[in-house]
Design an enzyme around this catalytic site. Structure first.
Site, short mmCIF file in Angstrom:
data_model
loop_
_atom_site.label_atom_id
_atom_site.label_comp_id
_atom_site.label_asym_id
_atom_site.label_seq_id
_atom_site.Cartn_x
_atom_site.Cartn_y
_atom_site.Cartn_z
N GLU A 184 -3.83 -0.46 8.17
CA GLU A 184 -2.82 -0.08 8.99
C GLU A 184 -2.70 -0.54 10.26
O GLU A 184 -3.88 -0.60 10.96
CB GLU A 184 -2.61 1.56 9.14
N GLU A 217 -7.75 8.28 6.51
CA GLU A 217 -8.15 8.81 7.66
C GLU A 217 -8.47 10.25 7.41
O GLU A 217 -8.08 11.33 8.16
CB GLU A 217 -6.85 8.77 8.60
N ARG A 225 0.77 -1.26 0.05
CA ARG A 225 -0.07 -0.15 0.09
C ARG A 225 0.96 1.21 -0.09
O ARG A 225 1.58 1.36 0.94
CB ARG A 225 -0.80 -0.02 1.02
C1 FCB Z 1 -1.65 6.84 10.83
C2 FCB Z 1 -1.50 7.30 9.53
C3 FCB Z 1 -0.22 7.00 9.06
C4 FCB Z 1 0.99 6.85 10.24
C5 FCB Z 1 0.50 6.28 11.31
C6 FCB Z 1 1.30 5.86 12.76
O1 FCB Z 1 -2.57 7.76 11.39
O2 FCB Z 1 -2.30 7.21 8.69
O3 FCB Z 1 0.45 7.80 8.18
O4 FCB Z 1 1.54 8.06 10.60
O5 FCB Z 1 -0.86 6.71 11.95
#
Ligand code: FCB
Length: 455
Positions: A353, A169, A80
Site C-alpha cells: 500500500e 497492519e 490485492r
Molecule cells: C491503511 C489501511 C488501508 C487504508 C489506508 C489508507 O492503514 O491498511 O485499509 O485505510 O491505510
C-alpha cells in the site's frame, strides 16, 4: 514522465492496486454474511464520521466485473483484495458458508481470466462480531478460530491463489483498535493491544503453516505498516525517542517475525502488561515467509517529549501534506526499504500500500483532475526505484487504492482512489492519476519488450 526512474524497475516487477473487503464490498447482509466488528462500530453513534458505514460502500460485491474491466484498462498485473471472515464462517467457529466463499471463487476466476494475479489478504480488520463477543483478539482462542477460517479459504482458493498475505497492519488493529479505541472494536486498553498483537502474530505463524499445506506452491507473507522515524536532532534524548517509536511501530512486529524474539527494550517497558507468551509461540511466529508486505504513507519526525512521555511527533513545516494531514516524505520509503533489507533480510519485499487522499471533485465536464496524487505517487515510486538501485529486493508496488472507498473512522470523506466513486450513483470515474498510472505501466511493458526508445 517516468523515464527518470523507470529503468530501475526489473522486467518482472509487479504493478498492482490494493483494496480491502469492508472498504469496498457492501452487501453486508447477503449470502449468509454475519455482522463484523466494523458493522457494529459504524452503527455506534459518534464512532465513524457522518454515521457512514460499509453497508453499500462501492458495491464491489455486485460490480466486481465492471471493476475488473477497469483494472484491465489500467493494465494491472495484480490486484490485492481481502476476504471477509464473516462471509466464510458467519458463526465464528464451525460451519463454513459455501455461498460466502463462492463470491471469492468467482472473483479469483474473473481476475485470472483477465490475466490479473490475485494477492489475497486473509485479514483486513473485519473480525466477526461473534468472535469479538467471545473475547476477540485479546483472547488466545481467537487464534484457533482464525486458523479454521484460513483452512476454509485456502481449501477453496488455494489451487488458484499464488500469493497470500496473512494479516494487514497488526499494529493498527492492536493499538488503534484495542489501545486507543479509534477503530473497531473500540477498546481502550494497552494490555488488550499487546495481547491482540501477540495473538495476531501467532495466528500469522499458524496461517503460514496451513497455507504451506493447503496451497503448497504459493508465496506467503504478511503486510505491516512501517515507517522510518527520524530523530529531530542528534541529541541522545531525541535519538532515544525515535528509537521508541521505531520499537512501537516497527520492531515489535519485525523482530518476532524475522528474529523469533520480541525486542528487549520494549519488553522491559511493557513488562507489567505483557500477555502470556507460551514456549514455542515465537518459533511459530518466525516460520519462514516468502515476502514482506510494506504499507507506507509517511515517516515521522520524532523528539523527546517535554511533558514526560516517551516521545512526541514534531510537525514539519517544509513538506506537503495530504488530506489526511499526513506528511509527504518519500525519502522515508527509501530509507525504510534499505533498512529492512539490511536489518531483516526478507527474501522479497512488496509495497502493498502507498497512496494519498485528496479532496477530489468532478469538473464541469465530469472528469476528475488530481495532479497532487500523481505527484505523490511519482515521488514515492522514485524513492522505491532508488531502493532497488541500492540492492533492495523490491518485487512489486500496489497503489492504495483502486477505488475511493470507506476510509474507516473517516467514512467516505477521504478519497484515496485512482478511480473516483460518485457515492450517490456508484458511478466510477477514472481520475487523472488513473491515466498516469496506466501510461507508466504501459511504458514499462514497452521497455520490457525491447521497444524502449519508443517510450
Ligand atoms: C491503511 C489501511 C488501508 C487504508 C489506508 C489508507 O492503514 O491498511 O485499509 O485505510 O491505510
Amino acid at each position: 514522465m517516468s523515464s527518470q526512474f523507470s529503468r530501475a524497475f526489473p522486467p518482472d516487477f509487479v504493478w498492482g492496486a490494493a483494496t480491502a473487503s469492508y472498504q469496498i464490498e457492501g452487501a453486508t447482509n447477503e449470502d449468509g454474511r454475519s455482522e463484523s466488528v466494523w458493522d457494529r462500530f459504524a452503527a455506534t453513534p459518534g464512532k465513524v464520521r457522518n454515521g457512514d458505514s460499509g453497508a453499500v460502500a462501492c458495491d464491489f460485491y455486485h460490480r466486481y466485473r465492471e471493476d475488473i474491466a477497469l483494472m484491465g484498462e489500467l493494465g494491472l498485473d495484480a490486484f490485492r483484495f481481502s476476504v471477509a471472515w464473516p462471509r466464510v464462517i458467519p458463526g465464528g467457529r464451525g460451519a463454513v458458508n459455501e455461498a460466502g466463499l463462492d463470491f471469492y471463487d468467482r472473483l479469483v476466476d474473473e481476475l485470472l481470466g483477465n490475466g490479473i494475479v490475485p494477492y489475497v489478504t486473509l485479514f483486513h480488520w473485519d473480525t466477526p462480531q461473534v468472535i469479538e463477543d467471545a473475547g476477540g483478539w485479546p483472547v488466545r482462542d481467537t487464534v484457533d478460530a482464525f486458523t479454521e477460517y484460513v483452512e476454509a479459504v485456502a481449501g477453496r482458493l488455494g489451487d488458484r491463489v499464488g500469493h497470500w498475505i496473512t494479516h494487514n497492519e497488526p499494529w493498527v488493529v492492536s493499538w488503534v483498535g484495542h489501545g486507543w479505541g479509534h477503530h473497531a472494536p473500540g477498546r481502550m486498553s494497552d494490555a488488550d493491544a499487546l495481547a491482540t498483537a501477540h495473538h495476531l502474530l501467532l495466528s500469522h505463524g499458524r496461517a503460514v503453516e496451513v497455507l504451506r499445506r493447503e496451497s503448497p506452491n504459493s508465496q506467503v507473507g504478511i503486510t505491516l505498516n512501517l515507517d522510518n522515524p527520524y530523530a529531530a536532532t542528534d541529541s541522545d534524548a531525541d535519538t532515544a525517542a525515535a528509537r521508541w517509536v521505531d520499537g512501537l511501530h516497527n520492531r515489535w512486529f519485525l523482530d518476532p517475525i524475522f528474529k523469533g524474539a520480541y525486542p528487549e527494550d520494549m519488553l522491559e517497558a511493557w513488562a507489567e502488561i505483557m500477555p502470556e507468551v507460551r514456549d514455542g509461540d515465537l518459533a511459530e511466529i518466525s516460520a519462514p515467509i516468502d515476502f514482506l508486505g510494506v504499507n507506507n504513507y509517511t515517516s515521522p519526525l520524532v523528539a523527546a517529549d517535554e511533558n514526560g512521555g516517551r516521545s512526541q511527533i514534531v510537525r514539519r513545516n517544509d513538506v506537503d501534506r495530504t488530506d489526511m494531514g499526513w506528511e509527504v516524505v518519500p525519502e522515508g520509503l527509501h530509507d525504510l526499504l534499505v533498512r529492512l533489507h539490511h536489518d531483516y533480510g526478507p527474501r522479497a519485499i512488496y509495497v502493498t500500500e502507498n497512496g494519498a487522499a485528496f479532496p477530489d471533485v468532478r469538473g464541469h465536464d465530469g472528469s476528475v483532475s488530481d495532479p497532487e496524487r500523481q505527484s505523490y505517487l511519482e515521488q514515492y515510486l522514485a524513492a522505491a526505484s532508488q531502493a532497488i538501485t541500492h540492492g533492495v529486493p523490491l518485487r512489486g508496488y500496489f497503489a492504495w487504492s483502486l477505488l475511493d472507498n470507506f476510509e474507516w473512522a473517516w467514512g467516505y470523506w477521504k478519497r484515496f482512489g485512482l478511480v473516483y466513486i460518485d457515492y450517490a450513483t456508484l458511478e466510477r470515474v477514472p481520475k487523472g492519476s488513473f491515466y498516469w498510472y496506466r501510461d507508466l505501466i504501459a511504458a514499462q511493458r514497452r521497455r520490457e519488450s525491447g521497444s524502449e526508445e519508443a517510450a
